[in-house]
Structures are given as C-alpha cells and as structure tokens.
Design an enzyme around this catalytic site. Structure first.
Site, PDB file in Angstrom:
ATOM      1  N   TRP A   1       2.632   9.379  -5.750  1.00 45.13           N
ATOM      2  CA  TRP A   1       1.869   8.035  -4.747  1.00 45.13           C
ATOM      3  C   TRP A   1       3.033   7.511  -4.040  1.00 45.13           C
ATOM      4  O   TRP A   1       3.521   7.128  -2.718  1.00 45.13           O
ATOM      5  CB  TRP A   1       1.246   6.895  -5.145  1.00 45.13           C
TER       6      TRP A   1
ATOM      7  N   ASP B   1       3.960  -0.417  -2.970  1.00 43.82           N
ATOM      8  CA  ASP B   1       2.871  -0.318  -3.664  1.00 43.82           C
ATOM      9  C   ASP B   1       1.947  -0.829  -4.796  1.00 43.82           C
ATOM     10  O   ASP B   1       2.879  -0.627  -5.924  1.00 43.82           O
ATOM     11  CB  ASP B   1       2.330   0.979  -3.728  1.00 43.82           C
TER      12      ASP B   1
ATOM     13  N   LYS C   1      -8.511  -0.725  -9.436  1.00 34.84           N
ATOM     14  CA  LYS C   1      -8.026  -0.403 -11.114  1.00 34.84           C
ATOM     15  C   LYS C   1      -7.737  -1.685 -11.617  1.00 34.84           C
ATOM     16  O   LYS C   1      -8.220  -2.088 -12.753  1.00 34.84           O
ATOM     17  CB  LYS C   1      -6.782   0.234 -10.743  1.00 34.84           C
TER      18      LYS C   1
END
Length: 357
Positions: free
Chosen positions: A100, A167, A191
């Site tokens: 990511w 992030d 999540k």
C-alpha cells in the site's frame, strides 16, 4: 454458529454492534425508517453523523484545529487526493514499507516528485527502515501499519516542519495516538472502524487548500469541498457512518483506546509467543516492528500451508490465508477479535503441529 474471522478486511465487527444494528434495522429510534433509507439531509441523520464525529474526536482526542471528513473511495483514492491537495511545491517523501505504501508512492509520481527516502523491499518488507529527518518536502508519507507484511512503526519519523501523513487503515482505533504529530491521517473503515465503503480523513486546518475556480483538480477531490459541506457535498456512506458511531460507543464502553491497546497486546502476545516456540510455524516479522493487528506466519512448505488453511476453516477459523502476493497465513486480530479467538487459533495450531510433525 459465528466463526472466528481473521480476515484482513472487511473484518470482524463487535457482536454488540451487530446486535444493536439488527435491533434498529427496521426502525431507528422513533423515525419510522431504517438508517439505510434515511435522507442524509434529514435532522435524524444529521444527528447521527454529528454524534459520530463527536465520538471520534473524543475517542482519539482530536484537537480542535483538525477537520474530520467522512468520504468514499477507500484509502486508494487518498493516494491521489493527498498529492492533489498537499503537493504545493511538487515534492513528497515516502517510506516504502509494503504494497500500500508502494501504491501511494507510485500514484504521487503523477502529480510531482515523489522520493522514496527509505524502503524495506530488500527483505520482503519484513522490517521498518531507519529514517533521516525530512526537511524539504510538501509532506512525508508513511503507512503506519502494514496489513500484508505485518509490520508497524514503533516510533514515528522526525519530519520537522514537514507535515506527516499516515495511512492508518489497519491500525486506527487500536491504541492511543497523538493526532497533533500528524498533518493528515486517513483510513479505510473496513478493518477496525466499520463496514467497507467509508474512508475517514483527519486533516489539520492549515492543509485544507483553497483552489482557484479554474483549477484542474476535480471538485470532489478537493478537501475544502468536503470541509465546507460537512462531508455532505454528495450523499455520504450513511449506513457505514452509523455503524462507525456504534463501534465508537462500543470502544468507549470498553474503556477507550488505552484499554484497546492493552487487550490487543495480550491477543498478539498469545499468538507470537506460540510462533516463537513452535518448530513448525514461523513468524515472518521479528522484534519491535511486529504489528499488533496483522500477524503473518508460515510453515515453509506451501502444501502444508494450504492444508492448514483448509483445516482451520473446518474448525471455524476462517480467512487465515495470507495475502496472494506473499502466501502463507495471516491472522488479523483487530479490536473486534475476542481473546478467545486468539486462544482458539493457538490451540488449533498446536494440534495441527502434533498431527503433522
């Protein structure tokens, strides 16, 4: 019977939250309608989104000079939205610690100069690299917790006056953080916060950029658009925001983020302690860089890994397979995973090791 779901996302939600949502599915309060049906312009829904923001500010101790935005597009859209809004001088620094972080780095290259100031690719992203201070960039980007590879920053990089952008998709709400150390925080909700479809952005006031009318940056991709419209420039992900509100109330009821951290440390220790003593299973990350949320492990034998995943599923331990890019197994143990789930996983791993040694 509900299983123990070790999925990296969409992930487990607290049972109390699901039960509350089920109770209110047909009618929220005395509104005569479900939240799913509710106009986002109604007083009833405005109260929900206001309460959600207030709870998030309370739980995370967000300073008053930060805006909270409820957006869509996932963290992946933020890979472009951040450089579009923050790359004023045309330069950003990145720590590349996984898939990511790599995607964020590559996307930013479309809008200016993106510098990979450090990377752990040389050892399959199994550690967090040492960093020098960032001085000249518009922002400094990290992925605080790496879902696929199971690493986390145990210490934040020193960025001086350069805004730190993080992030936090797979670790937000798992432990206390000092929001004031960041210029911008973003996280996909699926999540640790709620269902897929919601992205939360926490941005410091001075980074909310004013664009001229002839700007080429699309209106929907300007943070100021959403700040000025209270996250309602268009229809927000209304039900996901409602679920996040319930999750935040659940966290408060459990004692807040310090209590979450203590529980998450206990859960992770149960699994790591077993892995460190096992002759069959090996954790792929060592030392202080280990994630509390995502725990990857392997046997070293692909066929044995596949057998473990299949048998685990039969025993109510699902979504334990590692990401397709790395293989092996991965136990994602977000806030909603009870300690009993971690104990059940270790109990099964012991049994599997005895039977397949």
């Amino acid at each position: 019977m509900r299983v123990y779901n070790f999925s990296a996302g969409p992930a487990m939600l607290p049972e109390d939250v699901l039960k509350k949502a089920a109770e209110e599915m047909l009618e929220y309060g005395s509104s005569g309608q479900s939240v799913m049906e509710m106009s986002h312009r109604s007083k009833e829904y405005q109260a929900i989104i206001d309460a959600c923001e207030a709870s998030l500010r309370e739980v995370m101790n967000i300073p008053d000079n930060y805006k909270v935005l409820f957006l869509q597009g996932g963290a992946s859209m933020q890979f472009a939205m951040i450089p579009m809004n923050l790359m004023v001088k045309g330069k950003a620094d990145f720590v590349v610690t996984g898939q990511w972080a790599t995607k964020a780095y590559k996307e930013a290259q479309k809008f200016g100069t993106a510098n990979a100031v450090a990377s752990s690719k040389d050892k399959t992203f199994s550690y967090i690299p040492q960093l020098d201070e960032s001085k000249y960039a518009d922002y400094f980007h990290i992925c605080l917790n790496n879902t696929i590879y199971g690493t986390k920053f145990s210490k934040l990089p020193e960025t001086g006056n350069v805004p730190l952008v993080a992030d936090m998709s797979s670790c937000i709400l798992s432990e206390p953080i000092d929001v004031s150390k960041f210029g911008l925080i973003y996280a996909g909700a699926q999540k640790n916060m709620g269902p897929a479809g919601l992205t939360v952005v926490i941005i410091r006031d001075d980074l909310v950029r004013e664009f001229p009318e002839d700007s080429k940056v699309p209106t929907m991709l300007q943070y100021k658009t959403h700040v000025d419209n209270g996250s309602m420039f268009n229809t927000p992900p209304t039900y996901a925001i409602y679920i996040l509100r319930l999750v935040l109330e659940w966290i408060k009821g459990k004692g807040g983020l310090q209590a979450m951290k203590e529980l998450n440390e206990k859960k992770a220790k149960i699994i790591y302690d077993f892995l460190d003593g096992s002759k069959m299973f090996n954790a792929t990350v060592q030392g202080e860089d280990r994630s509390l949320m995502n725990i990857p492990f392997v046997t070293g034998n692909d066929e044995l890994d596949a057998k473990f995943v299949a048998e685990a599923k039969k025993n109510g331990l699902v979504n334990i397979k590692g990401h397709r890019s790395v293989g092996g197994m991965r136990a994602s143990v977000y806030n909603a995973m009870p300690i009993e789930g971690c104990e059940a996983l270790v109990s099964f791993m012991k049994k599997f090791e005895e039977e397949n040694a």
